[in-house]
Design a protein around this motif. Structure first.
Motif, PDB file in Angstrom:
ATOM      1  N   GLN A   1     -13.766 107.730  55.697  1.00 30.32           N
ATOM      2  CA  GLN A   1     -14.005 108.115  57.094  1.00 30.32           C
ATOM      3  C   GLN A   1     -14.652 106.969  57.862  1.00 30.32           C
ATOM      4  N   GLN A   2     -15.560 106.251  57.193  1.00 33.26           N
ATOM      5  CA  GLN A   2     -16.195 105.090  57.828  1.00 33.26           C
ATOM      6  C   GLN A   2     -15.142 104.060  58.224  1.00 33.26           C
ATOM      7  N   VAL A   3     -14.170 103.823  57.347  1.00 35.79           N
ATOM      8  CA  VAL A   3     -13.092 102.885  57.669  1.00 35.79           C
ATOM      9  C   VAL A   3     -12.326 103.373  58.898  1.00 35.79           C
ATOM     10  N   ALA A   4     -11.996 104.667  58.930  1.00 32.52           N
ATOM     11  CA  ALA A   4     -11.235 105.214  60.064  1.00 32.52           C
ATOM     12  C   ALA A   4     -12.037 105.104  61.356  1.00 32.52           C
ATOM     13  N   VAL A   5     -13.336 105.382  61.284  1.00 39.12           N
ATOM     14  CA  VAL A   5     -14.197 105.345  62.467  1.00 39.12           C
ATOM     15  C   VAL A   5     -14.322 103.910  62.985  1.00 39.12           C
ATOM     16  N   ILE A   6     -14.514 102.970  62.076  1.00 39.87           N
ATOM     17  CA  ILE A   6     -14.679 101.572  62.505  1.00 39.87           C
ATOM     18  C   ILE A   6     -13.367 101.014  63.054  1.00 39.87           C
ATOM     19  N   GLU A   7     -12.262 101.374  62.430  1.00 41.24           N
ATOM     20  CA  GLU A   7     -10.962 100.925  62.971  1.00 41.24           C
ATOM     21  C   GLU A   7     -10.757 101.473  64.384  1.00 41.24           C
ATOM     22  N   GLN A   8     -11.167 102.723  64.602  1.00 49.62           N
ATOM     23  CA  GLN A   8     -11.040 103.321  65.938  1.00 49.62           C
ATOM     24  C   GLN A   8     -11.896 102.559  66.948  1.00 49.62           C
ATOM     25  N   MET A   9     -13.139 102.252  66.558  1.00 50.64           N
ATOM     26  CA  MET A   9     -14.041 101.512  67.453  1.00 50.64           C
ATOM     27  C   MET A   9     -13.472 100.125  67.777  1.00 50.64           C
ATOM     28  N   VAL A  10     -12.988  99.440  66.747  1.00 50.79           N
ATOM     29  CA  VAL A  10     -12.447  98.090  66.941  1.00 50.79           C
ATOM     30  C   VAL A  10     -11.255  98.132  67.892  1.00 50.79           C
ATOM     31  N   PHE A  11     -10.407  99.147  67.721  1.00 49.33           N
ATOM     32  CA  PHE A  11      -9.244  99.288  68.597  1.00 49.33           C
ATOM     33  C   PHE A  11      -9.684  99.592  70.026  1.00 49.33           C
ATOM     34  N   ASP A  12     -10.537 100.587  70.179  1.00 47.96           N
ATOM     35  CA  ASP A  12     -10.925 101.028  71.529  1.00 47.96           C
ATOM     36  C   ASP A  12     -11.697  99.961  72.295  1.00 47.96           C
ATOM     37  N   LEU A  13     -12.541  99.204  71.605  1.00 49.33           N
ATOM     38  CA  LEU A  13     -13.400  98.228  72.297  1.00 49.33           C
ATOM     39  C   LEU A  13     -12.859  96.799  72.222  1.00 49.33           C
ATOM     40  N   ASN A  14     -11.635  96.628  71.679  1.00 50.98           N
ATOM     41  CA  ASN A  14     -11.003  95.307  71.626  1.00 50.98           C
ATOM     42  C   ASN A  14     -11.827  94.261  70.886  1.00 50.98           C
ATOM     43  N   PHE A  15     -12.554  94.704  69.838  1.00 52.10           N
ATOM     44  CA  PHE A  15     -13.220  93.702  68.997  1.00 52.10           C
ATOM     45  C   PHE A  15     -12.167  92.757  68.430  1.00 52.10           C
ATOM     46  N   ASN A  16     -12.478  91.463  68.431  1.00 50.04           N
ATOM     47  CA  ASN A  16     -11.545  90.460  67.923  1.00 50.04           C
ATOM     48  C   ASN A  16     -11.791  90.240  66.430  1.00 50.04           C
ATOM     49  N   VAL A  17     -11.653  91.302  65.649  1.00 48.53           N
ATOM     50  CA  VAL A  17     -11.918  91.237  64.214  1.00 48.53           C
ATOM     51  C   VAL A  17     -10.906  92.125  63.498  1.00 48.53           C
ATOM     52  N   GLU A  18     -10.434  91.657  62.346  1.00 46.01           N
ATOM     53  CA  GLU A  18      -9.503  92.463  61.555  1.00 46.01           C
ATOM     54  C   GLU A  18     -10.277  93.202  60.463  1.00 46.01           C
ATOM     55  N   ILE A  19     -10.140  94.515  60.452  1.00 48.69           N
ATOM     56  CA  ILE A  19     -10.794  95.321  59.419  1.00 48.69           C
ATOM     57  C   ILE A  19      -9.907  95.320  58.167  1.00 48.69           C
ATOM     58  N   VAL A  20     -10.499  94.969  57.034  1.00 51.01           N
ATOM     59  CA  VAL A  20      -9.750  94.933  55.773  1.00 51.01           C
ATOM     60  C   VAL A  20     -10.315  96.003  54.831  1.00 51.01           C
ATOM     61  N   PRO A  21      -9.605  97.130  54.696  1.00 48.91           N
ATOM     62  CA  PRO A  21     -10.073  98.165  53.777  1.00 48.91           C
ATOM     63  C   PRO A  21      -9.765  97.745  52.337  1.00 48.91           C
ATOM     64  N   CYS A  22     -10.698  97.976  51.427  1.00 52.60           N
ATOM     65  CA  CYS A  22     -10.511  97.565  50.033  1.00 52.60           C
ATOM     66  C   CYS A  22     -10.601  98.794  49.122  1.00 52.60           C
ATOM     67  N   PRO A  23      -9.851  98.771  47.995  1.00 51.55           N
ATOM     68  CA  PRO A  23      -9.764  99.967  47.149  1.00 51.55           C
ATOM     69  C   PRO A  23     -11.099 100.369  46.522  1.00 51.55           C
ATOM     70  N   ILE A  24     -11.211 101.653  46.217  1.00 50.92           N
ATOM     71  CA  ILE A  24     -12.373 102.190  45.511  1.00 50.92           C
ATOM     72  C   ILE A  24     -12.457 101.564  44.121  1.00 50.92           C
ATOM     73  N   ILE A  25     -13.648 101.141  43.737  1.00 50.50           N
ATOM     74  CA  ILE A  25     -13.865 100.638  42.374  1.00 50.50           C
ATOM     75  C   ILE A  25     -14.581 101.739  41.582  1.00 50.50           C
ATOM     76  N   ARG A  26     -14.112 101.970  40.347  1.00 48.02           N
ATOM     77  CA  ARG A  26     -14.637 103.084  39.545  1.00 48.02           C
ATOM     78  C   ARG A  26     -15.203 102.595  38.217  1.00 48.02           C
ATOM     79  N   GLU A  27     -16.131 103.362  37.657  1.00 51.14           N
ATOM     80  CA  GLU A  27     -16.533 103.159  36.260  1.00 51.14           C
ATOM     81  C   GLU A  27     -15.317 103.429  35.378  1.00 51.14           C
ATOM     82  N   GLU A  28     -15.406 103.006  34.109  1.00 52.61           N
ATOM     83  CA  GLU A  28     -14.266 103.243  33.219  1.00 52.61           C
ATOM     84  C   GLU A  28     -13.917 104.718  33.105  1.00 52.61           C
TER      85      GLU A  28
END
Lengths: 293, 293
Positions: free
Chosen positions: A154-181
């Motif tokens: 949800q944080q990724v979705a919220v930040i992507e929305q903010m970046v889009f709406d406010l024209n931040f000149n930054v690319e958001i790169v979502p990275c996969p979940i890391i898990r214990e074995e």
């Protein structure tokens, strides 16, 4: 690697690195510290994509609600610095609360809609605190790329929305979940768990895997069936207290009706959970893509 | 000078100017167009302080309330381009509403406290619209300096607060009010006035000058006396309908008590007015500095 604590010094160090190394792109990894392999994977991703990697470590008071764990959130600066250096950071920014909020701040950034469900419903004001501090970090570092873990989908979705709406000149790169074995999603808050809770917390990743498999094998088909299977799986754990179990469209995070077929309208679907074990609230999720993607 | 309409082209043109001319600093003059000598003075100030001057012209729908004059706000693109070029602009950015708001925006920037009185009280939501669009322009242009007229003194205070709280890497440069020879503060909305209203509107600048003089000559001393003199002076005009008349600390915009001595605590004091003549709402103000500043 250098550790800096003030905004002025950080900006100067970034400028120095840019000009002395003739390097141009900056990648930012915003964290709250107590770094684990999930953070390390973000730093490595940043290193791969950017010339200069900045890791920020800041436990942001304004994203914690009353009664939440701001005071007790785990902190270990020395270990964090070693972990950041090991993963490839060039600069670590460790501001104090006074550096980030020298006076009571009067400005808030609020994203509506994508913040209303999931963790936004359980933690009122949380995402305003996140978007506000992330925008501050973006203005301080002026990164080309910023890296966020998909555990907080949800944080990724919220930040992507903010970046889009406010024209931040930054690319958001979502990275996969890391898990214990054994499947537990890495989280700084996992240290709160006692051995019994730690063992039962496996039900989160297991319920997600089981539901994903049932959907893929067409044993179940609808969002309602997926929710039911998630809930019944989690209830196998006697210690689990469900905060929410949701099946939503991604990245809009709009609720899917019970009878809606999962993935049948071609859009990614997020199965997201928040569950308490004792005093510890854990989140986990699984993003399902339409076939062929 | 070039006129551009898309964000991509504007960013490319700024990069081009930076690299081809080996120029580095960028000054932004955000406007709603229908440029007058007030705007021209901002553009000239920008030219003096920055290598590259960008003027934006955008009538921002989200800062207008229901029943306000968004639809009828005066527009004259051809004249504006000539005026901007004449004053020294390098680039004029003329985005459409669709360019600035391609989808219904979910993100708002809100500043509390400094927005609660004066125009903030009369125009609910206005300053959220201002801070949101200004942050978008800052992210699009990434200026070193941004120039705003002091006629909208509250706007200057609100934007300075946002810049401070969110760590924008931009210096706000407030510029003095420009007036007609007879004292009327320049405003794009002055064209709405009929001859009788235009004549009576002089009461705004006259009441401010008279009150300033009375304070300086110690004929009056307190905020309450200043307010009374402003109100009685404005009431000399039969057409004037007062929206507000305030005497506040600057830049906090906190109300001064009636018995508070103006300038006696060493802080600048703003006398600010909003008055309607027919359908036209005009604002004006006078910033008083403690002696010796």
């Amino acid at each position: 690697m250098k550790a800096v604590r003030t905004i002025t010094e950080l900006r100067a160090q970034i400028e120095d690195l840019k000009s002395s190394l003739n390097k141009t792109t900056v990648g930012l990894v915003p964290t709250m510290g107590y770094l684990h392999q999930g953070h390390a994977s973000l730093i490595r991703a940043a290193k791969e994509k950017s010339d200069i990697v900045v890791v920020s470590i800041f436990v942001n008071p304004i994203q914690f609600g009353p009664g939440e764990d701001f005071e007790t959130y785990p902190r270990d600066e020395e270990r964090d610095l070693a972990a950041a250096e090991g993963a490839g950071a060039d600069l670590v920014f460790l501001p104090s609360v006074e550096t980030m909020y020298p006076k009571a701040a009067k400005t808030r950034i609020a994203v509506s809609d994508v913040t209303s469900g999931l963790c936004g419903a359980s933690r009122p004001g949380h995402f305003d605190g996140v978007t506000t501090v992330v925008s501050k970090l973006f203005h301080i570092v002026q990164p080309n790329y910023a890296f966020f873990g998909m555990k907080d989908a949800q944080q990724v979705a919220v930040i992507e929305q903010m970046v889009f709406d406010l024209n931040f000149n930054v690319e958001i790169v979502p990275c996969p979940i890391i898990r214990e074995e054994d499947g537990l999603a890495l989280s700084s808050r996992n240290v709160y768990l006692n051995p019994e809770e730690r063992s039962q917390a496996l039900v989160l990743s297991q319920s997600l895997r089981k539901t994903q498999a049932a959907l893929e094998k067409r044993e179940i088909r609808t969002a309602g069936e997926a929710r039911d299977l998630l809930v019944s799986s989690i209830r196998q754990s006697s210690l689990a207290v469900i905060d929410y179990v949701e099946v939503v469209a991604f990245p809009e995070l709009s609720l899917l009706e019970d009878e809606a077929g999962v993935l049948e309208n071609g859009e990614p679907v997020l199965m997201a959970l928040a569950v308490k074990f004792g005093k510890t609230r854990l989140i986990d999720n699984c993003l399902l893509y339409p076939k062929g993607e």
